[in-house]
Design a protein around this motif. Structure first.
Motif, PDB file in Angstrom:
ATOM      1  N   ASP A  29     -26.281 -11.701  32.666  1.00 37.30           N
ATOM      2  CA  ASP A  29     -25.063 -11.264  33.349  1.00 37.30           C
ATOM      3  C   ASP A  29     -24.468 -12.338  34.265  1.00 37.30           C
ATOM      4  O   ASP A  29     -23.246 -12.543  34.251  1.00 37.30           O
ATOM      5  N   GLU A  52     -21.533  -5.181  28.811  1.00 36.43           N
ATOM      6  CA  GLU A  52     -22.160  -4.092  28.057  1.00 36.43           C
ATOM      7  C   GLU A  52     -22.649  -4.588  26.695  1.00 36.43           C
ATOM      8  O   GLU A  52     -23.748  -4.239  26.249  1.00 36.43           O
ATOM      9  N   ARG A  55     -25.802  -6.408  27.234  1.00 35.42           N
ATOM     10  CA  ARG A  55     -26.921  -5.493  27.502  1.00 35.42           C
ATOM     11  C   ARG A  55     -27.465  -4.912  26.192  1.00 35.42           C
ATOM     12  O   ARG A  55     -28.685  -4.875  25.971  1.00 35.42           O
TER      13      ARG A  55
END
Length: 266
Positions: A29, A52, A55
């Motif tokens: 991130d 996202e 992730r």
């Protein structure tokens, strides 16, 4: 900007940037936020979408799928992992029955007929992986499959008449399942837009996830991730499907062809 610019912002090396861009390492991130700032991307929704996706990618990398039990998969391991995470696949095939619809006998004959992999162990490994992949068609989460297959793929005598009878029966049965669409493009269609080659379009459920187009060549694989080229393949697939027989007509076509095999007229 060059990889050197990105590496400086990340306080890393250009090798690190190259690995990130090539998908060889997971995206952290802080690195994503730093690169977004460097490239002038400040929209919270866009940045959040990238975070996202990263992730989800990290979670996939941690997953221990059944395919890890087959080290001989080689380059196909990446495709199988994507297929396992997909929600739908559209496949256009010119010469072969799609792998997700192949019978063990058909898959075994293909493996043994390939001079570069014509070893019994390799053949049985291929059969085992084919069967394992096909579980996605009947086990949750169920995969949606839309296959458009040229008539030539059904007329190739892979493994001989008995193998082909079994394979055609398998296609008849698969076509009855609600999550599987099978269309046949007959010889009578003449010239068509799909003559350039076969391909698969892999789609995912995650918001913002890009479609992946996969094409297998004699000595490797070609990948297209999102963008105009993936959209062009989607449009091409839809045009090929429009030229193919409707689902009900395709089922009748397969049934008639299986009858020809049984009567020795194949």
């Amino acid at each position: 900007m060059t990889q050197t610019h990105a590496a400086k912002v990340l306080t890393g090396s250009t090798t690190k940037v190259a690995k990130m861009e090539g998908g060889w390492v997971p995206m952290r991130d802080p690195d994503i936020r730093a690169l977004c700032e460097l490239y002038g991307l400040s929209d919270p929704a866009a940045v959040g979408g990238l975070l996202e996706l990263a992730r989800v990618d990290r979670e996939r990398r941690k997953a221990k799928g059944w395919w890890n039990e087959f080290p001989n998969l080689g380059d196909m391991q990446e495709y199988v992992a994507l297929e396992n995470a997909a929600t739908s696949i559209r496949t256009w095939q010119l010469c072969l029955v799609p792998g997700l619809l192949q019978t063990p006998g058909y898959a075994r004959a293909l493996a043994m007929g390939n001079s570069t992999k014509g070893h019994p162990d390799r053949g049985e490994t291929l059969v085992a992986t084919r069967i394992a992949r096909q579980r996605r068609l009947s086990e949750e989460p169920i995969l949606d499959l839309w296959a458009v297959v040229h008539e030539s793929a059904l007329r190739h005598r892979v493994g001989g008449p008995a193998v082909m009878r079994e394979q055609l029966k398998r296609l008849e049965e698969a076509a009855q399942q609600p999550n599987i669409t099978i269309q046949i493009l007959p010889f009578e269609a003449g010239e068509h837009l799909g003559m350039g080659g076969a391909f698969n379009i892999i789609s995912f459920a995650e918001p913002g996830a890009m479609d992946v187009v996969y094409t297998e060549t004699a000595f490797g694989q070609l990948w297209v991730e999102g963008g105009d080229e993936a959209a062009q393949h989607q449009e091409l697939f839809e045009k090929i499907a429009r030229d193919a027989l409707a689902e009900s007509e395709s089922r009748s076509f397969i049934e008639a062809l299986r009858g020809d095999v049984s009567n020795g007229g194949f």
